[in-house]
Scaffold this active site. Structure first.
Site, PDB file in Angstrom:
ATOM      1  N   TYR A  32      -8.820  16.239  -6.160  1.00  0.00           N
ATOM      2  CA  TYR A  32      -7.918  15.533  -7.063  1.00  0.00           C
ATOM      3  C   TYR A  32      -6.972  16.513  -7.749  1.00  0.00           C
ATOM      4  O   TYR A  32      -5.748  16.304  -7.775  1.00  0.00           O
ATOM      5  CB  TYR A  32      -8.739  14.766  -8.102  1.00  0.00           C
ATOM      6  N   VAL A  55      -7.851   8.913 -20.593  1.00  0.00           N
ATOM      7  CA  VAL A  55      -7.752   7.484 -20.868  1.00  0.00           C
ATOM      8  C   VAL A  55      -9.012   6.770 -20.393  1.00  0.00           C
ATOM      9  O   VAL A  55      -9.491   7.008 -19.280  1.00  0.00           O
ATOM     10  CB  VAL A  55      -6.521   6.872 -20.161  1.00  0.00           C
ATOM     11  N   ASP A  77       0.869  -1.176   0.000  1.00  0.00           N
ATOM     12  CA  ASP A  77       0.000   0.000   0.000  1.00  0.00           C
ATOM     13  C   ASP A  77       0.906   1.227   0.000  1.00  0.00           C
ATOM     14  O   ASP A  77       1.771   1.371   0.871  1.00  0.00           O
ATOM     15  CB  ASP A  77      -0.879  -0.022   1.249  1.00  0.00           C
ATOM     16  N   THR A 112     -10.436   3.994 -18.709  1.00  0.00           N
ATOM     17  CA  THR A 112     -10.111   2.875 -17.818  1.00  0.00           C
ATOM     18  C   THR A 112     -11.359   2.310 -17.153  1.00  0.00           C
ATOM     19  O   THR A 112     -11.253   1.510 -16.221  1.00  0.00           O
ATOM     20  CB  THR A 112      -9.119   3.315 -16.735  1.00  0.00           C
ATOM     21  N   LYS A 124      -2.906  16.688  -7.115  1.00  0.00           N
ATOM     22  CA  LYS A 124      -2.005  16.389  -8.225  1.00  0.00           C
ATOM     23  C   LYS A 124      -1.072  17.571  -8.518  1.00  0.00           C
ATOM     24  O   LYS A 124       0.060  17.381  -8.980  1.00  0.00           O
ATOM     25  CB  LYS A 124      -2.802  16.025  -9.472  1.00  0.00           C
ATOM     26  N   ASN A 152       2.087   5.095 -10.259  1.00  0.00           N
ATOM     27  CA  ASN A 152       0.822   5.185 -10.975  1.00  0.00           C
ATOM     28  C   ASN A 152      -0.372   5.334 -10.047  1.00  0.00           C
ATOM     29  O   ASN A 152      -1.383   5.928 -10.412  1.00  0.00           O
ATOM     30  CB  ASN A 152       0.628   3.941 -11.843  1.00  0.00           C
TER      31      ASN A 152
END
Length: 264
Positions: free
Chosen positions: A164, A197, A56, A199, A168, A84
């Site tokens: 987020y 992307v 983790d 996902t 980031k 990632n």
């Protein structure tokens, strides 16, 4: 053969990194919080070049145990670390910064975002740096996002995912600090946006689809050519090409999967 650690390898882009790198003959260590629950990792289990480790990124004890296993397998070195793993709340993803129902919900979302998106890569990088210093390629790729670029967000007028985006932005500065300290050692640190992307593991709800369409329209204000998301394979191929070209003079940069500041 070069050695890679992929942190956050259970699905999506991380899983694609593992499969792609192993298929090229590299030695790949896939780190996941719950690897037994990842269908994708279980399908890769036992394939040549792949070692799956339970770790983790917010838990330094598990990260140190994983690093010890990597060092034992490689003779003490590591060529590339790929950070990632990331967190974005599906519950709060399409809220604006003052739209949380309670103060506690805002606090919890920001804290979890910071812990995962900033502290997680920092802890992981710190723990693997001794191995990277003994490696040959000496590179760290940390995934960021184009919506952490203030100029882009202002032009697109994209109001969502506040925790987020803010977190980031923070990890980019951490990347700069590493680049400054380790320039003399030849380590290369890149923050890379993977692009938009796809996902998703299931079809979005009509409500989410409406928000995604709104997001696409916002992005097209800045990039009229934007036609929609790319696949994990396309993103990983592009990012690895950027990483392969990177040298110490590029260390500390924040770029897109295109190798530029064009995010789409």
């Amino acid at each position: 053969m070069p050695s890679y650690v992929v942190a956050g390898a259970s699905r999506g882009i991380g899983l694609e990194f593992v499969a792609h790198l192993a298929a090229k003959g590299n030695q790949v260590f896939a780190l996941a919080r719950n690897p037994d629950q990842s269908k994708g990792l279980q399908e890769l289990k036992g394939k040549p070049g792949i070692t799956i480790l339970k770790a983790d990124i917010t838990d330094p004890v598990s990260l140190r145990a994983a690093a010890a296993q990597v060092a034992k397998a490689t003779g003490g070195g590591l060529d590339v670390l790929i950070n990632n793993a990331a967190y974005v709340s599906h519950k709060y993803e399409f809220l604006q910064i003052d739209e949380f129902q309670t103060d506690q919900e805002l606090i919890d979302d920001f804290k979890l975002s910071f812990d995962t998106n900033v502290l997680g890569p920092v802890l992981t990088t710190n723990i693997f740096i001794p191995l990277l210093l003994k490696g040959n390629l000496k590179k760290v790729l940390t995934l960021s996002t184009g919506i952490a670029d203030a100029a882009f967000v202002l032009k697109a007028e994209y109001p969502y995912s506040p925790a987020y985006c803010v977190s980031k932005t923070g990890v980019e500065m951490a990347n700069v600090k590493y680049a400054i300290k380790y320039k003399k050692d030849g380590l290369v640190f890149l923050a890379i946006s993977p692009g938009v992307v796809n996902t998703a593991e299931e079809a979005p709800t009509p409500e989410v689809m409406a928000k995604l369409q709104e997001m696409g329209a916002a992005f097209q204000k800045v990039a009229p050519h934007f036609k929609g998301p790319i696949t994990p394979a396309e993103s990983v191929n592009a990012m690895l090409a950027v990483l392969d070209r990177a040298t110490v003079k590029d260390s500390g940069s924040f770029v897109s999967h295109l190798g530029t500041r064009e995010w789409l």
